[in-house]
Structures are given as structure tokens and as C-alpha cells.
Write a protein that holds these residues in place. Sequence first.
Motif, PDB file in Angstrom:
ATOM      1  N   HIS A  67      -1.048   7.254  -4.149  1.00 45.07           N
ATOM      2  CA  HIS A  67      -0.235   6.718  -3.067  1.00 45.07           C
ATOM      3  C   HIS A  67       1.197   7.245  -3.183  1.00 45.07           C
ATOM      4  CE1 HIS A  67      -3.298   3.280  -2.529  1.00 45.07           C
ATOM      5  NE2 HIS A  67      -3.451   4.186  -1.586  1.00 45.07           N
ATOM      6  N   GLU A  70       4.159   5.904  -5.174  1.00 39.27           N
ATOM      7  CA  GLU A  70       3.777   5.186  -6.394  1.00 39.27           C
ATOM      8  C   GLU A  70       3.777   6.138  -7.609  1.00 39.27           C
ATOM      9  OE1 GLU A  70       0.180   2.941  -5.616  1.00 39.27           O
ATOM     10  OE2 GLU A  70       0.923   2.341  -3.648  1.00 39.27           O
ATOM     11  N   ARG A 112       3.801   6.229   1.105  1.00 37.29           N
ATOM     12  CA  ARG A 112       2.586   5.830   0.397  1.00 37.29           C
ATOM     13  C   ARG A 112       1.402   6.690   0.841  1.00 37.29           C
ATOM     14  NH1 ARG A 112      -1.495   2.572   1.229  1.00 37.29           N
ATOM     15  NH2 ARG A 112      -2.441   1.376  -0.476  1.00 37.29           N
ATOM     16  N   HIS A 222      -1.146   2.840  -9.960  1.00 34.84           N
ATOM     17  CA  HIS A 222      -0.665   2.318  -8.665  1.00 34.84           C
ATOM     18  C   HIS A 222       0.446   1.299  -8.874  1.00 34.84           C
ATOM     19  CE1 HIS A 222      -3.868   3.840  -5.920  1.00 34.84           C
ATOM     20  NE2 HIS A 222      -4.488   4.000  -7.082  1.00 34.84           N
ATOM     21  N   THR A 223       1.176   1.032  -7.783  1.00 37.87           N
ATOM     22  CA  THR A 223       2.166  -0.048  -7.797  1.00 37.87           C
ATOM     23  C   THR A 223       2.134  -0.795  -6.475  1.00 37.87           C
ATOM     24  OG1 THR A 223       3.906   1.372  -6.885  1.00 37.87           O
ATOM     25  CG2 THR A 223       3.798   1.228  -9.280  1.00 37.87           C
TER      26      THR A 223
HETATM   27 ZN   LIG Z   1      -1.593   2.280  -4.667  1.00 40.80          ZN
END
Ligand SMILES: [Zn+2]
Length: 366
Positions: A67, A70, A112, A222-223
Amino acid sequence: MNPASFFSPDYATARAKFRAAAKAAGAEVVTYPHPLQGPDGGDLSTDVVRIGPADAHRYVVCNTSTHGVEGFCGSGPLIGVLSEQIYRELPPNVALLLIHAINPHGFAWLRRVNEDNVDLNRNFLDFSQPLPVNAEYAPIHQYLVPRNFEGEELAQADAELAKARERLGARGFQTAVSGGQYAFPDGLFYGGNKPTWSNQTLRRLLPELIGDATHVMFLDFHTGLGPYGYCEPINGHAPGTKAFDRLYEWIGDCVTSAQTGTSSSTRLSGTIGLGVMEALPNAIHTKTTLEYGTRPNDYVRLALRSDCWLHNHGDLKSARAKEIKALIRDAFYRDYDDWKELVYVRARQIIRKGIAGLSAQSDQKD
Ligand SMILES: [Zn+2]
């Protein structure tokens, strides 16, 4: 070494740091150039390092920037693992594959999504088959990204979204918005209508670099979900499978599952882990998302809506664009030393657990 020093203020710096760390470790960087440029006109690429015993066929694969934005988070641990020479701890049968920025366009442009507004973690589907239908997304699409993202129109859109949340419940609303949709190319969490550049690149680089893999542990960084700095390992397998149980054995009870409802994430379609399994069909797979918390859900959602509006209708050179880019960066990357330390230390722990688990795993197929 201060873990904060492994992280970078932008994509170009992260890319240069990763390459320098690989060079210092004596590892070759394999580069997959992206056809487009970053906002500063700079080159974009996915850079990959295989490091560890030459005859190891078991791999911990660390993937970052699925993403885009991220990638600020994921880049740090890759650089840290190289800088701290964690690879020197590897047993004879395990190596590391470090994938720096599988979606470099999103990372560089602070998005993202990728260059096609596609959510790469919804893009790994068989596009010759009917695509999943997210019926609850359609009625709220126009409110998520209204044409005018300010004033009365935005207030009305927010009121409509509040009604939808009331009707669907918090969890149902989250699934409607973020579960993935294939009908609105200018919308949120759009999964695309064909394999993206990043999808094709992943499917190419895995057989090229670790086509010999017998066992793979896939860690996808991920975040954006969960409490500040907390790392939630989300099980990438269905309950009842051996791989599902293996993650609990290797990592512990902190592992969650969207399918059993214990995760901060909702159930998704077309995730990148499926692509990894398809690209390496002969390996035994164990895959997990590492989801690091940043800001509350509403804050993150506002950042995504604003950014989607900006690229659909706004002016990328405006002062508003600057504000929105600062907002989305902050929603997915907490630029504080303590947050970076939490990210790195937990990543290192989980990578070490993965190495140990993978090394001791039997050859029995799942
Ligand atoms: Zn993500």
C-alpha cells in the motif's frame, strides 16, 4: 544503533538507504524499474535482495509498500535487518528475501493505491472469472468521494455516511468501505480489472529470485489499523488449515484472523499473499500481514477520501494538495522515534520467530 535511523523521510531516500545497506552487507540488489516517475521526476523501482546461505531453500520473504505510503513503515525494518546484520544469525537452511517497495509509485506519490488507483491488496484475482461484488459499497461511493470535498457538500456526504454506519453497524460499514470493490475505478479500495504492474512484478521476481523455495514465510508490512505502534500479525490462512495453526505456534497468541473476527481488519478479496502462493506453487506457505497502528480509523479514512478526491478532482500543485499529502503521510506513518522503535523491534522479533519456525518445519505438505 538507534532504530529511528533505519527509517526515511521519503521514497527516494528510502530507496538509496536500502541499496546502500545491501551493498554494505555484500548483497546484490536486483532492480525492477517502474515505467513512471515520482513527483520529483525521480526513478521508481522495486529493489530486491536475497541474503543468506546460498544453498538454503526456505525463505522469510519480507514485502513492503503493498500500500504505497505504508512503505515508510516497511522500509525501516528491511534496512535495519541489513544494517544490524541479522542475516548473520540465519541457520543453514533459511535465507531472507527483502522486497523494497513492491508499489514504488504509491510510496513516492504518498498514495495508498498504485498508479491506476488500484489497491494492490485487492488485485490478486483471476480476472477471467466473475469478480467479487461488494453491494454495500455502491450506495456510499458518492459520499465517500464527493465532487466537492468541502463545505456543505462534504457535510451532507458525512451525514449520509453516518446513516450508513448506523444501518450497517461499525463492522459492516468497515467491510462495505474497505473490503474491496471492482465497480468504481475512481473510488476507494478499488481492486482493478487486470493485474497491475506491481502484481506482475511480484509474480515475476519470486520465481526468478527464489524459484527454488520449498518453504516460504511471507511477511507483508502494513499500517493504518490498530493502536499507535502496535503490530498485529493477521493470519493469512483459513481457520482449520495447518498453515493457520502454524502461525500461532511460531508467533503466539497475538495472531488474529479476519475470518474468525478477531482482527482489526475485515475480510478481503484478492490479497497479495494469494499471488505469492500462485507464484511459488511448489512451496509450503505460511503468510501473515503485519499491521501496525497509526491513527484512529476515522482519521485514516478521512485521509484516504481526501487523497482520492485530490487525484480525481483536485490540483496536485495547490496548497490544498500539500495539506492532503501531509495528512495521508501522517495517517500511515507516525514520524516519531518511539513509533519507529516499536515498528522495528517487533518486526525483528517476528522475523526471528519466522526464521526459527521455518528452519524447524517438516517437509510434509499442508
Ligand atoms: Zn495496508
